[in-house]
Motif scaffolding. Structure first.
Motif, mmCIF file in Angstrom:
data_model
loop_
_atom_site.group_PDB
_atom_site.id
_atom_site.type_symbol
_atom_site.label_atom_id
_atom_site.label_comp_id
_atom_site.label_asym_id
_atom_site.label_seq_id
_atom_site.Cartn_x
_atom_site.Cartn_y
_atom_site.Cartn_z
ATOM 1 N N LYS A 1 6.060 13.012 -19.614
ATOM 2 C CA LYS A 1 7.264 12.443 -20.583
ATOM 3 C C LYS A 1 7.088 12.158 -21.711
ATOM 4 O O LYS A 1 8.129 12.086 -22.821
ATOM 5 N N ASP A 2 5.999 11.646 -22.271
ATOM 6 C CA ASP A 2 5.791 11.169 -23.693
ATOM 7 C C ASP A 2 4.948 12.214 -24.167
ATOM 8 O O ASP A 2 4.433 12.127 -25.495
ATOM 9 N N THR B 1 8.260 17.597 -25.561
ATOM 10 C CA THR B 1 9.742 16.786 -25.441
ATOM 11 C C THR B 1 10.595 16.641 -26.708
ATOM 12 O O THR B 1 11.620 16.292 -26.352
ATOM 13 N N HIS C 1 9.106 18.091 -8.767
ATOM 14 C CA HIS C 1 9.463 17.010 -9.505
ATOM 15 C C HIS C 1 8.586 15.601 -9.442
ATOM 16 O O HIS C 1 8.633 15.285 -8.368
ATOM 17 N N LYS D 1 8.916 11.526 -11.215
ATOM 18 C CA LYS D 1 9.537 10.930 -12.377
ATOM 19 C C LYS D 1 8.716 10.591 -13.756
ATOM 20 O O LYS D 1 9.387 10.303 -14.869
ATOM 21 N N ASP D 2 7.571 10.900 -13.604
ATOM 22 C CA ASP D 2 6.679 10.690 -15.032
ATOM 23 C C ASP D 2 6.366 12.096 -15.560
ATOM 24 O O ASP D 2 5.720 12.213 -16.617
ATOM 25 N N LEU D 3 7.323 13.235 -14.997
ATOM 26 C CA LEU D 3 7.128 14.395 -15.726
ATOM 27 C C LEU D 3 8.400 15.182 -16.192
ATOM 28 O O LEU D 3 9.463 14.713 -15.606
ATOM 29 N N THR D 4 8.742 15.873 -17.062
ATOM 30 C CA THR D 4 9.664 16.882 -17.316
ATOM 31 C C THR D 4 9.414 18.059 -17.793
ATOM 32 O O THR D 4 8.052 18.503 -17.755
ATOM 33 N N TYR D 5 10.168 18.898 -18.132
ATOM 34 C CA TYR D 5 9.833 20.356 -18.563
ATOM 35 C C TYR D 5 10.812 20.739 -19.599
ATOM 36 O O TYR D 5 12.113 20.256 -19.719
ATOM 37 N N ARG D 6 10.436 21.706 -20.290
ATOM 38 C CA ARG D 6 11.083 22.427 -21.394
ATOM 39 C C ARG D 6 11.061 23.944 -21.120
ATOM 40 O O ARG D 6 10.088 24.457 -20.725
#
Length: 259
Positions: free
Chosen positions: A85-86, A90, A155, A157-162
């Motif tokens: 996420k950091d 992002t 999924h 909580k400490d990861l996201t995607y683009r």
């Protein structure tokens, strides 16, 4: 042979990321007497499972061997990059393959994207599975490009995607062996394609079964012979009894009056 001891059933294989729940619910509404069992399989194993007859059909990743399997494309997935996420990526809503040039990009052994050349810097060792690669991304070692459904499946909580706008995409299809196109497969095709329960091609299996029973019963019943045919010992002759109105008159009624 299917009988009371072996009632009909339908086995559906599906690869990680596929979500057959909606179709399963429709199946259960339309064919309550035919159980549908789900078989999760790895994308690379799906063709062997279908070829071996361990499932009647499968929701698989394209491409498939069209000399062996029939396939109905269902949808094509957007590819995304999974990052902490950091991560700097992002900051944008969408990125390109070129934006990944400075990152270690994992290319797991079960990767389903058809890369001509994987982007970014190669990892020292390829992770065995997508799940393993996700763990490495969470550890801050690199990033991973996958179909969006797999990013959602894994999924954290400490990861996201683009979205990666120019990455290869993965197609998903309903597939089955060409030589095993059964009535139940046709029923599931009808559900996937959105046919109504009353559609001729998507009619319910139990309706077909009932029609088959009625046809067999009718074939077993012989038509009763007429009284005249019984009296003569067979079918009445045609031609010779036109004038007769007595014993040899066959089934004719009273003679017509002459005008």
């Amino acid at each position: 042979m299917t009988g009371p001891e072996n009632p009909p059933s339908f086995r559906l294989a599906y690869v990680p990321g596929a979500t057959p729940g909606k179709w399963v619910r429709i199946w259960e509404e339309r064919l309550p007497d035919v159980p549908l069992s789900l078989l999760p399989v790895a994308a690379a194993e799906a063709p062997d499972v279908l070829r071996a007859g361990e499932a009647d059909a499968g929701i698989v990743r394209l491409p498939v061997d069209r000399t062996v399997f029939s396939a109905i494309p269902l949808y094509t997935e957007t590819s995304v990059v999974v990052v902490p996420k950091d991560h700097l990526l992002t900051a944008a809503d969408e990125v390109t393959v070129e934006d990944l040039a400075d990152d270690v990009v994992f290319h797991p052994l079960d990767d389903v994207l058809d890369w001509e050349r994987p982007p970014g810097k190669p990892a020292v060792e390829r992770p065995a599975t997508t799940a393993d690669a996700i763990e490495l991304v969470a550890a801050g070692v690199g990033v991973l490009v996958v179909p969006q459904s797999l990013a959602r499946l894994h999924h954290r909580k400490d990861l996201t995607y683009r979205t990666v706008t120019d990455a290869p995409q993965s197609g998903v299809a309903l597939s089955w062996p060409e030589d095993a196109h059964t009535d139940l497969v046709e029923d599931f095709i009808g559900i996937v394609r959105g046919r109504t329960a009353n559609s001729t091609r998507g009619r319910r299996t139990e309706d077909r079964a009932e029609a088959g029973k009625q046809k067999q019963a009718a074939a077993r019943r012989k038509p009763a012979p007429s009284k005249a045919a019984s009296a003569k010992g067979g079918r009445p002759r045609t031609g010779g009894g036109a004038k007769g109105t007595g014993k040899g008159g066959g089934t004719r009624g009273k003679p017509r009056r002459r005008s």
